[in-house]
Each structure stands twice: as structure tokens, then as C-alpha cells.
Design an enzyme around this catalytic site. Structure first.
Site, PDB file in Angstrom:
ATOM      1  CE  LYS A 141       0.428  35.262  -6.223  1.00  0.00           C
ATOM      2  NZ  LYS A 141       0.067  33.853  -5.922  1.00  0.00           N
ATOM      3  CD  GLU A 154      -1.414  37.774  -8.641  1.00  0.00           C
ATOM      4  OE1 GLU A 154      -1.255  36.577  -8.358  1.00  0.00           O
ATOM      5  OE2 GLU A 154      -1.967  38.599  -7.880  1.00  0.00           O
ATOM      6  CG  ASP A 167      -4.111  35.891 -11.216  1.00  0.00           C
ATOM      7  OD1 ASP A 167      -4.037  34.668 -11.431  1.00  0.00           O
ATOM      8  OD2 ASP A 167      -4.609  36.369 -10.180  1.00  0.00           O
ATOM      9  CE  LYS A 181      -2.999  27.862  -6.404  1.00  0.00           C
ATOM     10  NZ  LYS A 181      -4.094  28.280  -7.297  1.00  0.00           N
ATOM     11  NE  ARG A 223      -3.082   0.756  -0.711  1.00  0.00           N
ATOM     12  CZ  ARG A 223      -3.330   0.891  -1.998  1.00  0.00           C
ATOM     13  NH1 ARG A 223      -2.928   1.984  -2.650  1.00  0.00           N
ATOM     14  NH2 ARG A 223      -3.939  -0.054  -2.674  1.00  0.00           N
TER      15      ARG A 223
END
Length: 281
Positions: free
Chosen positions: A168, A198, A219, A136, A101
Site C-alpha cells: 500500500k 494498491e 483505489d 474491516k 440474546r
């Protein structure tokens, strides 16, 4: 090829996986299987996709059986279809069952990322656009997740907060403007470090361009607005499109003329690739 940093990261994660899954021992396997039994097993693809993570799976099994015989038939980066035998390995039967597993958790996740990255690459075939990942990633899995992105044919954005400047909206608010933010940070960093800003409006794009940044991020813009921004920038900076980038949308975005499309879903919304382990003797 999986580099040393990725493998070291996997070893740290293995220790956590061992602690949460095994504890004092595999109570079922250890009371049913003779400690000297040896078996051969296959990893078999149960759906179409791209493989990634086999060196990690090998590492997992060899933690339990250092004498494991390991033979990869379809290495990382290979396209597989249901029924394909990805790897064959022979070792202590207890090791194969106890490690199964944990090995598959790594392999299925990374193969899922590679498979989605590959689908995105197919969507933008014939263009010069580069598909990028983002930060992310699952905490602790940064090196592994980004490795899997590469195995799928896409590319890595910055690895962390340390290797590239990304100005940003919150940074701009504190500094007072894009111009002030760029000027302040440029005084304190080596020239070799790239600066990306950004932007969400045409006015911000123009300001970032005047500030002579390396990359301008568009963005959450509509494709029509992106196209206008590309014309304004006119190759004076690299252009990254980001925000709400789905596989259905990226081909249209690619045709706006941007250089990069960053897709958070490559790593934050992973669907594991279905791979099974089968004992064959």
C-alpha cells in the site's frame, strides 16, 4: 457449511459474551422459571434477507442445555421473508431464555452481513465480477464475518496480514517506489504467495504492471479512469476495484472490466437482520 475454525472462533467469543451478560447468573429467569421446565421455541424472520450463523446459535443453547433438540428448517444461506420459521428447538426453559440474546446477537449480525452480501451479488448479476470482503471486520469476529459473506454468495479476500502481500501507499513510500517494494519483498517470500499493489494513478498502474504483480488494486478511482486502467492492464494481471464502493455504484464499476470489487461495508457497517425467538408451548 461452517468449518471448525469458525466454530472455534465462535466458542471463544461465547465465553466473552457469557462473562459480560450473565456474570453470576440470570437473576430474573432463575427466580421465575422452574429448573425442570422444558419449552419449544422458534427463530422467526421479521424481515427479508439471508440467514447465517445457525450453527453458532445452536452452540450457544447447547452450552446451557447439552440435551437441546435442534431442528433447522431454513439452513445458512437460505433466503427468508417475514414470518418464515428458520429453526425449531426444544430444551430447558431457563436455557432458552438465558441463551436467547447471545444466540440472536450472533445470528442477527451474521445474517445481516449475508443479506447485504447477497444484495451486492444481485447488483452485479450477468457480469463476471467477484465481490470481495476486506479486513474491516469486528475485532475477534474475522472468521465469523467472512463466513457470513460466503453465505451471502460473495467471496473472501485475504484473511489477514499473513496470507497475501498487499503493498500500500505507506509501504511504497518507505521502499521508494512500487518497483523497489516488489523487488525487495519478492526476494523474501515463497513464489506461491500472491502480491497485490494498491494504485491511485495511471502511472502507478503502469509501474505495477511492469513489476509483474498478481493483482493491481485501483483505489478510489472514478469509473472512467478505471476503464482506462483496465485497457492498459489488458488481462496481464487481475484487477481489484476498491474504495467508496456502495451498492448503488458497483454495477457501473463492474462494467469497467475489473475482476474484483472489494466492499468494506459488507462487514464494517452491518445492519443486523431482524430475527426473533418465540416460545410456542
Amino acid at each position: 457449511m461452517m468449518d471448525e475454525k469458525v466454530l472455534k472462533s465462535a466458542e471463544v467469543l461465547f465465553d466473552l459474551a457469557y462473562a459480560e451478560d450473565i456474570g453470576d447468573g440470570d437473576i430474573t429467569t432463575n427466580n421465575l422459571i422452574d429448573s425442570n421446565d422444558r419449552k419449544t421455541a422458534h427463530f422467526v424472520a421479521k424481515e427479508e434477507g439471508v440467514v447465517a450463523g445457525l450453527p453458532v446459535a445452536e452452540m450457544v443453547f447447547k452450552k446451557f442445555d447439552p440435551n437441546l433438540e435442534w431442528n433447522v428448517l431454513l439452513p445458512d444461506g437460505s433466503h427468508v421473508v417475514p414470518g418464515d420459521i428458520i429453526a425449531e428447538f426444544k430444551g430447558n426453559y431457563r436455557a432458552l431464555l438465558t441463551g436467547e440474546r447471545k444466540a440472536l446477537n450472533f445470528l442477527q449480525r451474521l445474517s445481516g452481513i449475508a443479506s447485504y452480501a447477497n444484495l451486492c451479488m444481485k447488483e452485479i448479476e450477468g457480469t463476471k465480477v467477484e465481490i470481495l470482503d476486506t479486513r474491516k471486520t469486528l475485532p475477534g469476529y474475522r472468521y465469523l464475518d467472512k463466513y457470513a459473506v460466503r453465505m451471502g454468495g460473495a467471496s473472501n479476500h485475504r484473511f489477514g496480514l499473513y496470507d497475501m502481500v498487499m503493498i500500500k501507499d505507506n509501504h511504497i513510500q518507505v521502499a521508494g517506489s512500487i518497483t523497489k517494494a516488489v523487488e525487495a519483498i519478492r526476494k523474501k517470500i515463497p513464489k506461491s504467495i500472491k502480491i497485490e499493489v494498491e494504485t491511485t494513478t495511471i502511472e502507478q498502474v503502469k509501474e505495477a504492471l511492469e513489476a509483474d504483480v498478481d493483482i493491481i488494486m485501483l483505489d478510489n478511482m472514478r469509473s472512467s479512469m478505471m476503464k482506462k486502467c483496465v485497457e492498459i492492464i489488458d488481462r496481464r494481471a487481475k484487477i481489484e476495484a476498491s474504495g467508496n464502493m456502495t451498492i448503488k455504484r458497483i454495477r457501473k464499476v463492474a462494467h469497467t472490466g475489473v475482476d474484483y470489487i472489494s466492499i468494506g461495508a459488507l462487514t464494517h457497517s452491518v445492519k443486523a437482520l431482524d430475527i426473533s425467538q418465540r416460545i410456542i408451548d
